[in-house]
Design a protein around this motif. Structure first.
Motif, PDB file in Angstrom:
ATOM      1  N   ARG A  20      13.234  80.977 -18.155  1.00 39.95           N
ATOM      2  CA  ARG A  20      14.414  80.384 -17.518  1.00 39.95           C
ATOM      3  C   ARG A  20      14.581  80.908 -16.095  1.00 39.95           C
ATOM      4  O   ARG A  20      14.933  80.150 -15.177  1.00 39.95           O
ATOM      5  CB  ARG A  20      15.660  80.671 -18.349  1.00 39.95           C
ATOM      6  CG  ARG A  20      15.740  79.886 -19.652  1.00 39.95           C
ATOM      7  CD  ARG A  20      17.022  80.184 -20.406  1.00 39.95           C
ATOM      8  NE  ARG A  20      17.135  79.465 -21.661  1.00 39.95           N
ATOM      9  CZ  ARG A  20      17.588  78.227 -21.799  1.00 39.95           C
ATOM     10  NH1 ARG A  20      17.994  77.555 -20.724  1.00 39.95           N
ATOM     11  NH2 ARG A  20      17.671  77.655 -22.988  1.00 39.95           N
ATOM     12  N   VAL A  23      12.055  79.136 -13.830  1.00 37.14           N
ATOM     13  CA  VAL A  23      12.406  77.741 -13.524  1.00 37.14           C
ATOM     14  C   VAL A  23      13.638  77.659 -12.636  1.00 37.14           C
ATOM     15  O   VAL A  23      13.674  76.887 -11.669  1.00 37.14           O
ATOM     16  CB  VAL A  23      12.632  76.969 -14.840  1.00 37.14           C
ATOM     17  CG1 VAL A  23      13.197  75.582 -14.554  1.00 37.14           C
ATOM     18  CG2 VAL A  23      11.333  76.868 -15.625  1.00 37.14           C
ATOM     19  N   ASP A  24      14.647  78.480 -12.921  1.00 32.73           N
ATOM     20  CA  ASP A  24      15.941  78.341 -12.246  1.00 32.73           C
ATOM     21  C   ASP A  24      16.058  79.136 -10.946  1.00 32.73           C
ATOM     22  O   ASP A  24      16.844  78.762 -10.072  1.00 32.73           O
ATOM     23  CB  ASP A  24      17.070  78.789 -13.185  1.00 32.73           C
ATOM     24  CG  ASP A  24      17.205  77.911 -14.412  1.00 32.73           C
ATOM     25  OD1 ASP A  24      16.709  76.762 -14.374  1.00 32.73           O
ATOM     26  OD2 ASP A  24      17.785  78.379 -15.414  1.00 32.73           O
ATOM     27  N   ALA A  50      12.999  74.404 -21.098  1.00 33.79           N
ATOM     28  CA  ALA A  50      12.202  73.922 -19.962  1.00 33.79           C
ATOM     29  C   ALA A  50      11.373  72.736 -20.420  1.00 33.79           C
ATOM     30  O   ALA A  50      10.197  72.888 -20.785  1.00 33.79           O
ATOM     31  CB  ALA A  50      11.314  75.047 -19.428  1.00 33.79           C
TER      32      ALA A  50
END
Length: 324
Positions: A20, A23-24, A50
């Motif tokens: 996470r 991705v973020d 995801a």
């Protein structure tokens, strides 16, 4: 510079947390290209966390797809996965501990160092703004020559509430326990701040059977500085409470609950740094910094991540405490 391709083996709490963050918060540095976990629930959890990242059909497929492999499986899998990835020419980012078999860990580290491999261990305090603040206060003379260090950790239950899905191994002596999972972070911080660790004596309490420890005490030195360590389960109403307190002739500083840097004021109260924040709020920034360093490590560039040698030194002390 293009983001490096990151593969993940082990999609439990730590695997999902790092994915996470990638991705973020760290897309400029890493690009997740595949995950593998044998759990039947992994596919659904990955799709929710995801949707664009595939669940591949095995560890070999993840290694083949990535530039750097993040290993977040239980400890017994760490070294075999790391050896496979390094043998394929990939960089490796490992969860701690390296292993619970110290002989195997020593052999792995010696071989990895001899080959000058690209490998590091995930001790997030290497990227912590709170730790950086402690270092700045020390550099300003806020402590002076260190005279003593006290480390205390406490838990309402073990495993902690958010770790119950991994209780099958975290609650057991073979691979789990809070000394490996939590105390190791503070021993790493101590090693970085003060110097080599030497265990003088320790005691440990086990509840029976194959369950992990419920209490520890220890005396160490770090770069010659006396260190006391205490930890216990059922000693706080909090899920997790900890303090790392360094004292010297010019004052005292501490880190509490993972992220909050404080210094002792003249009136005897602890005053937090102006930008201090709880660990849950700070974690995304810490992981972003960790992943930026993972990208640097993968490219063969300088980075602040924990080395294999540092992780081995910490693990040697941890296992000695648990065997006391």
């Amino acid at each position: 510079m293009a983001a490096i391709n990151l593969g993940i083996i082990g999609f439990g709490i730590m695997g999902e947390r790092l994915l996470r963050a990638a991705v973020d918060h760290a897309a400029a540095h890493v690009r997740p290209v595949g995950v593998w976990d044998p759990s039947p629930a992994a596919a659904a959890r990955l799709a929710a966390a995801a949707p664009g990242v595939p669940l591949l059909d095995g560890a070999a497929a993840v290694i083949e797809a990535c530039d750097c492999l993040y290993i977040a499986a239980p400890p017994k899998a760490h070294l075999p996965m790391a050896e496979a990835a390094l043998g394929a020419g990939r960089a490796v980012f490992l969860e701690k501990p390296l292993a619970v078999d110290l002989a195997a860990a020593r052999d792995f580290v010696a071989k990895a160092e001899a080959l000058d491999t690209r490998a590091a261990v995930n001790f997030p305090m290497a990227s912590s703004p709170g730790v950086a603040q402690l270092s700045a206060w020390r550099a300003e003379g806020g402590v002076g020559d260190a005279e003593s260090l006290a480390i205390e950790v406490a838990f309402a239950t073990w495993p902690r509430g958010w770790q119950q899905d991994a209780a099958s191994w975290l609650a057991r002596r073979a691979e789990g326990g809070f000394t490996r999972e939590v105390v190791s972070h503070f021993l790493f911080l101590t090693r970085r701040q003060l110097g080599p660790l030497v265990l003088q004596d320790a005691s440990v309490t086990y509840p029976g059977g194959d369950l992990a420890e419920t209490a520890i005490t220890a005396r160490l030195t770090a770069g010659g500085v006396p260190v006391t360590l205490a930890g216990g389960v059922g000693t706080t109403p909090k899920d997790d409470h900890n303090t790392w307190t360094l004292r010297g002739p010019a004052g005292a500083v501490r880190l509490h609950d993972w992220s909050v840097a404080e210094r002792l004021a003249a009136d005897g109260t602890w005053q937090p740094a102006p930008d201090a924040m709880p660990n849950a709020r700070l974690r995304p920034e810490v992981l972003r910094r960790q992943l930026a360093s993972v990208a640097a490590m993968t490219r063969g560039k300088p980075h602040p991540l924990a080395t294999l040698r540092e992780a081995l030194e910490v693990q040697q002390v941890v296992e000695a405490i648990l065997a006391a």
